[in-house]
Scaffold this motif. Structure first.
Motif, PDB file in Angstrom:
ATOM      1  N   PHE B 257       2.227  -2.004 -15.403  1.00  0.00           N
ATOM      2  CA  PHE B 257       1.358  -1.362 -14.396  1.00  0.00           C
ATOM      3  C   PHE B 257       0.300  -0.511 -15.080  1.00  0.00           C
ATOM      4  N   GLU B 258      -0.773  -0.278 -14.344  1.00  0.00           N
ATOM      5  CA  GLU B 258      -1.934   0.409 -14.904  1.00  0.00           C
ATOM      6  C   GLU B 258      -2.703   1.031 -13.741  1.00  0.00           C
ATOM      7  N   GLY B 259      -2.976   2.337 -13.827  1.00  0.00           N
ATOM      8  CA  GLY B 259      -3.707   3.016 -12.756  1.00  0.00           C
ATOM      9  C   GLY B 259      -5.211   3.065 -13.012  1.00  0.00           C
ATOM     10  N   ASP B 260      -5.920   3.928 -12.249  1.00  0.00           N
ATOM     11  CA  ASP B 260      -7.347   4.172 -12.466  1.00  0.00           C
ATOM     12  C   ASP B 260      -8.200   2.909 -12.349  1.00  0.00           C
ATOM     13  N   ILE B 261      -7.906   2.110 -11.340  1.00  0.00           N
ATOM     14  CA  ILE B 261      -8.644   0.865 -11.131  1.00  0.00           C
ATOM     15  C   ILE B 261      -9.585   1.028  -9.927  1.00  0.00           C
ATOM     16  N   THR B 262     -10.764   0.466 -10.024  1.00  0.00           N
ATOM     17  CA  THR B 262     -11.703   0.443  -8.897  1.00  0.00           C
ATOM     18  C   THR B 262     -12.048  -1.014  -8.572  1.00  0.00           C
ATOM     19  N   ARG B 263     -12.120  -1.318  -7.267  1.00  0.00           N
ATOM     20  CA  ARG B 263     -12.547  -2.659  -6.864  1.00  0.00           C
ATOM     21  C   ARG B 263     -13.986  -2.589  -6.360  1.00  0.00           C
ATOM     22  N   ILE B 264     -14.817  -3.460  -6.868  1.00  0.00           N
ATOM     23  CA  ILE B 264     -16.210  -3.563  -6.417  1.00  0.00           C
ATOM     24  C   ILE B 264     -16.317  -4.853  -5.601  1.00  0.00           C
ATOM     25  N   THR B 265     -16.971  -4.801  -4.474  1.00  0.00           N
ATOM     26  CA  THR B 265     -17.209  -6.038  -3.710  1.00  0.00           C
ATOM     27  C   THR B 265     -18.704  -6.185  -3.450  1.00  0.00           C
ATOM     28  N   LEU B 339      -7.202   2.681  -7.149  1.00  0.00           N
ATOM     29  CA  LEU B 339      -6.302   1.537  -7.061  1.00  0.00           C
ATOM     30  C   LEU B 339      -5.491   1.391  -8.349  1.00  0.00           C
ATOM     31  N   ALA B 340      -4.538   0.488  -8.337  1.00  0.00           N
ATOM     32  CA  ALA B 340      -3.699   0.247  -9.512  1.00  0.00           C
ATOM     33  C   ALA B 340      -3.388  -1.240  -9.601  1.00  0.00           C
ATOM     34  N   LYS B 341      -3.058  -1.684 -10.812  1.00  0.00           N
ATOM     35  CA  LYS B 341      -2.683  -3.069 -11.013  1.00  0.00           C
ATOM     36  C   LYS B 341      -1.200  -3.121 -11.368  1.00  0.00           C
ATOM     37  N   VAL B 342      -0.453  -3.945 -10.671  1.00  0.00           N
ATOM     38  CA  VAL B 342       0.979  -4.113 -10.955  1.00  0.00           C
ATOM     39  C   VAL B 342       1.213  -5.596 -11.220  1.00  0.00           C
ATOM     40  N   SER B 343       1.856  -5.915 -12.361  1.00  0.00           N
ATOM     41  CA  SER B 343       2.030  -7.316 -12.753  1.00  0.00           C
ATOM     42  C   SER B 343       3.491  -7.602 -13.080  1.00  0.00           C
ATOM     43  N   ILE B 344       3.913  -8.831 -12.793  1.00  0.00           N
ATOM     44  CA  ILE B 344       5.225  -9.303 -13.275  1.00  0.00           C
ATOM     45  C   ILE B 344       4.980 -10.397 -14.298  1.00  0.00           C
ATOM     46  N   ILE B 345       5.824 -10.409 -15.359  1.00  0.00           N
ATOM     47  CA  ILE B 345       5.635 -11.341 -16.469  1.00  0.00           C
ATOM     48  C   ILE B 345       6.943 -12.072 -16.744  1.00  0.00           C
ATOM     49  N   ALA B 364       5.567  -6.264   0.585  1.00  0.00           N
ATOM     50  CA  ALA B 364       5.382  -6.151   2.039  1.00  0.00           C
ATOM     51  C   ALA B 364       6.497  -5.314   2.667  1.00  0.00           C
ATOM     52  N   GLU B 365       7.727  -5.523   2.195  1.00  0.00           N
ATOM     53  CA  GLU B 365       8.861  -4.745   2.708  1.00  0.00           C
ATOM     54  C   GLU B 365       8.664  -3.247   2.514  1.00  0.00           C
ATOM     55  N   GLN B 366       7.929  -2.901   1.466  1.00  0.00           N
ATOM     56  CA  GLN B 366       7.657  -1.480   1.179  1.00  0.00           C
ATOM     57  C   GLN B 366       6.352  -1.021   1.833  1.00  0.00           C
ATOM     58  N   ASN B 367       5.798  -1.863   2.707  1.00  0.00           N
ATOM     59  CA  ASN B 367       4.522  -1.567   3.353  1.00  0.00           C
ATOM     60  C   ASN B 367       3.383  -1.343   2.355  1.00  0.00           C
ATOM     61  N   ILE B 368       3.410  -2.102   1.275  1.00  0.00           N
ATOM     62  CA  ILE B 368       2.358  -1.988   0.267  1.00  0.00           C
ATOM     63  C   ILE B 368       1.382  -3.146   0.478  1.00  0.00           C
ATOM     64  N   MET B 369       0.114  -2.791   0.725  1.00  0.00           N
ATOM     65  CA  MET B 369      -0.877  -3.819   0.984  1.00  0.00           C
ATOM     66  C   MET B 369      -1.446  -4.324  -0.332  1.00  0.00           C
ATOM     67  N   GLN B 387      -1.442   5.272  -5.232  1.00  0.00           N
ATOM     68  CA  GLN B 387      -0.339   6.173  -4.846  1.00  0.00           C
ATOM     69  C   GLN B 387       0.944   5.408  -4.542  1.00  0.00           C
ATOM     70  N   GLN B 388       0.828   4.089  -4.380  1.00  0.00           N
ATOM     71  CA  GLN B 388       2.038   3.278  -4.133  1.00  0.00           C
ATOM     72  C   GLN B 388       2.517   2.575  -5.406  1.00  0.00           C
ATOM     73  N   MET B 389       1.857   2.856  -6.539  1.00  0.00           N
ATOM     74  CA  MET B 389       2.120   2.098  -7.767  1.00  0.00           C
ATOM     75  C   MET B 389       3.582   2.182  -8.220  1.00  0.00           C
ATOM     76  N   ILE B 390       4.091   3.398  -8.388  1.00  0.00           N
ATOM     77  CA  ILE B 390       5.453   3.539  -8.936  1.00  0.00           C
ATOM     78  C   ILE B 390       6.484   2.938  -7.978  1.00  0.00           C
ATOM     79  N   LYS B 391       6.292   3.167  -6.658  1.00  0.00           N
ATOM     80  CA  LYS B 391       7.186   2.571  -5.664  1.00  0.00           C
ATOM     81  C   LYS B 391       7.180   1.044  -5.792  1.00  0.00           C
ATOM     82  N   ALA B 392       5.992   0.485  -6.002  1.00  0.00           N
ATOM     83  CA  ALA B 392       5.871  -0.972  -6.136  1.00  0.00           C
ATOM     84  C   ALA B 392       6.620  -1.460  -7.378  1.00  0.00           C
ATOM     85  N   VAL B 393       6.412  -0.765  -8.486  1.00  0.00           N
ATOM     86  CA  VAL B 393       7.050  -1.188  -9.738  1.00  0.00           C
ATOM     87  C   VAL B 393       8.569  -1.110  -9.598  1.00  0.00           C
ATOM     88  N   GLU B 394       9.064   0.004  -9.027  1.00  0.00           N
ATOM     89  CA  GLU B 394      10.514   0.171  -8.886  1.00  0.00           C
ATOM     90  C   GLU B 394      11.114  -0.913  -8.004  1.00  0.00           C
TER      91      GLU B 394
END
Lengths: 408, 408
Positions: B257-265, B339-345, B364-369, B387-394
């Motif tokens: 996981f990695e925080g401090d991410i911004t999405r540009i559209t 935003l944050a990036k969470v990856s599984i490897i 989705a079960e954790q209400n993480i979009m 703010q949901q990063m650590i919850k997502a990783v766990e």
């Protein structure tokens, strides 16, 4: 366009501000139209700090590894100075000893330069770059990093000046030049405009400390005009060259002095011929540096032998003499500590036979007793009581016409 | 007698005491009958201190001179470590990058190793010496000192292991191995006994920080078994090799996981084919590192394009997009920071098609979009609210069976 070699010591590059000042100094020389090669030492106390680190790991660090360690000090300085020059708008390139082609003997901690492969430096000078070379270090033919020992950066500068057929080699240091005596103790000492290689060699060997004697020897062998001047003040320094054309009238060009001397006298030395060399070989093997030696033997009598050492070596010397008394075959020995050596130096002495006599009479007038004397073609050294040292130096300085005269 | 290559990072040689401990570690390996080559980094904060010095002299220090400067750091360490080994009674010899024959491209600050001339090392090993090599540095074919960029010492170690056909290469570091997730944030993370080169590469690229990806690539290309373990604790580390035979049951082997991410559209991008490359070329030319890219275009509609950047690059990115809006031909752009990036490897994903679906349902079960998704053969990355990063990783760590289970 001539090549000049400039050497800056550790004080001149001791911190970021001083490195910037040194860069300005270098640019002034470059603006005069010369191709400039710069030799630098390690920053301020870096070498001492590295030695301390090594001593924490080993009481007797391997000399090869010490060279590996210490050579990093100059490598830091060359890169920083190169950056400082670039920041001021002039392209510069730094070279370590091996990159600059400084080839030495395969000896560590005190190697001699045996050749310089100057191609890389010449190519960079031709491209208009200021070339900055790490002093004090070289590479042996088997690819080992070596260092040149005390005063090694001066030697690097002079050797490069010889290899590049430089017009001059300027040694920037924390004094403004070579003085008739040490101005910290002798207020009437004055800076010499010029001095000969041989005189400078004697001064260096007498501990004047401005230049290492190996660098002066190198300059003499290759006839490189050397100049010693201040890195901080912008005043003329002292030129060291073969024939000193100015101040010809001065027979004596300097008075050097050194305290903390002890005289050892050995009595009843039997078979003195063989034993004389045994005494000094034994002392040398134990790293005792012997200076003035006086021996006296008349027919049918045992010889007595006197020599001077540093006070610090007295303990070790006494121990060695006691241990070897039987082997060396002498009766007993005595010592006298608290002495000093005072010397006068000048090439003019050779053609002026009265110089030594004038020295002795000057000291006699001051009631200074001479305990030992040693002479060379351009030097007379005397050993006296240390408490009379400064008085002796001042009276000789005046007697030989060296005192500073106020300019009109 | 096999060759082993041991690499110790800056923390392991951060002071005199640690250098002594590292020497003990090395001697243990030597006593097992191996020929030992050691690669070391600069002591602790040395590199940072040197960078600070350079920045005081120049805002943009010349890269060649930075390499000259920084390479001194490792040179200090190798000599000190060699002294420490000698003090413990074992002969050792240190080599700089150029002495060790580490030949690189003629590029500064981020050179790649192109060849290793291992003769000197082999000769010294044959004489029974422990050989200590300065990591992170090499020499180009034109005799310039180069450095290998971030994590360069790991690359030195792996490249030497390849050139010397070593039995293994051990990377000693300040963590005890490769974990299923970052144990500083995820307490249930556990150490992996083994991981494949490809999985490690994904983890390294995702900022896991244990090993530099270039070193892992090198190890994969030459099939060098790598081991990561602690220089402080004496516990088993993690083995990195081609086929991971243990823990086969784990489809997912880590959650990064990695925080401090911004999405540009960017909306209303005309002629998207040409302009897509223009956008990213322009950003790359301005050193903006773009990570996940998502593009969507349906017939008859303008494309919209999203990509993720680091928060720190938002200001520069906005400026560039405004400046080039007309040239690039888009309507407007929006951004979302925080935003944050969470990856599984896991290599097992290739043969387990339900892995991505399980990841999405777990979040989705954790209400993480999930705001962005990117997949590779052995990795799924999602961008979510920071703010949901650590919850997502766990929750992913638990869902994929990675949680630490107390040993009985």
């Amino acid at each position: 366009m001539g090549v000049v070699v400039l050497k800056f010591g550790g004080t001149s590059v001791g911190n970021v501000e001083r490195i910037k000042n040194t860069a300005n100094r270098i640019l002034d020389e470059k603006k005069m139209g010369n191709q400039v090669v710069v030799v630098v030492s390690a920053m301020g106390k870096t070498t001492d700090q590295l030695v301390t680190l090594a001593k924490e790991l080993s009481s007797y660090p391997n000399k090869r590894e010490m060279d590996m360690l210490l050579s990093t000090g100059e490598q830091v300085t060359i890169s920083l100075l190169s950056m400082a020059l670039a920041e001021k708008g002039h392209s510069a390139i730094s070279f370590t000893g091996w990159q600059a082609g400084i080839l030495t003997e395969s000896v560590h901690s005190n190697a001699r330069i045996i050749d310089i492969d100057q191609k890389r430096i010449i190519n960079q000078l031709a491209e208009g770059n200021i070339v900055i070379v790490a002093g004090f270090q070289g590479v042996s033919t088997d690819g080992e990093i070596t260092t040149l020992g005390r005063g090694g950066s001066d030697t690097t500068a002079v050797a490069l000046a010889a290899a590049l057929e430089a017009e001059k080699c300027v040694i920037y240091t924390d004094v403004t030049g070579v003085y008739t005596s040490d101005p910290r103790f002798i207020p009437q000492a004055r800076k010499l405009e010029a001095i000969s290689y041989d005189e400078m060699l004697e001064l260096s060997n007498l501990g004047a400390g401005v230049l290492h004697s190996r660098a002066v020897e190198f300059a003499k062998n290759y006839q490189i005009p050397l100049e010693v001047c201040s890195s901080l003040e912008r005043v003329a320094g002292t030129v060291i060259e073969e024939e000193v054309t100015v101040e010809k009238s001065l027979v004596v060009r300097g008075v050097a002095f050194e305290g903390d001397i002890t005289r050892i006298t050995i009595f009843g030395l039997k078979n003195s011929f063989q034993n004389l060399s045994s005494v000094f070989t034994t002392l040398a093997n134990n790293n005792i540096n012997v200076d003035i030696i006086i021996q006296n033997q008349t027919d049918g009598e045992d010889a007595y032998l006197s020599f001077s050492i540093k006070n610090d070596d007295l303990h070790d010397t006494s121990k060695i003499l006691e241990d070897y008394q039987e082997t060396l075959g002498f009766d007993h020995f005595e010592y006298e500590a608290g002495l000093a050596k005072v010397s006068i130096i000048g090439s003019g002495m050779i053609s002026n036979p009265g110089v030594a006599a004038k020295m002795f009479s000057t000291l006699a007038e001051q009631n200074i007793m001479i305990k030992m004397v040693s002479t060379s073609e351009i030097k007379v050294s005397t050993v006296i009581e240390e408490q009379q040292m400064i008085k002796a130096v001042e009276s000789l300085h005046t007697a030989f016409g060296l005192d500073l005269v106020a300019m009109k």
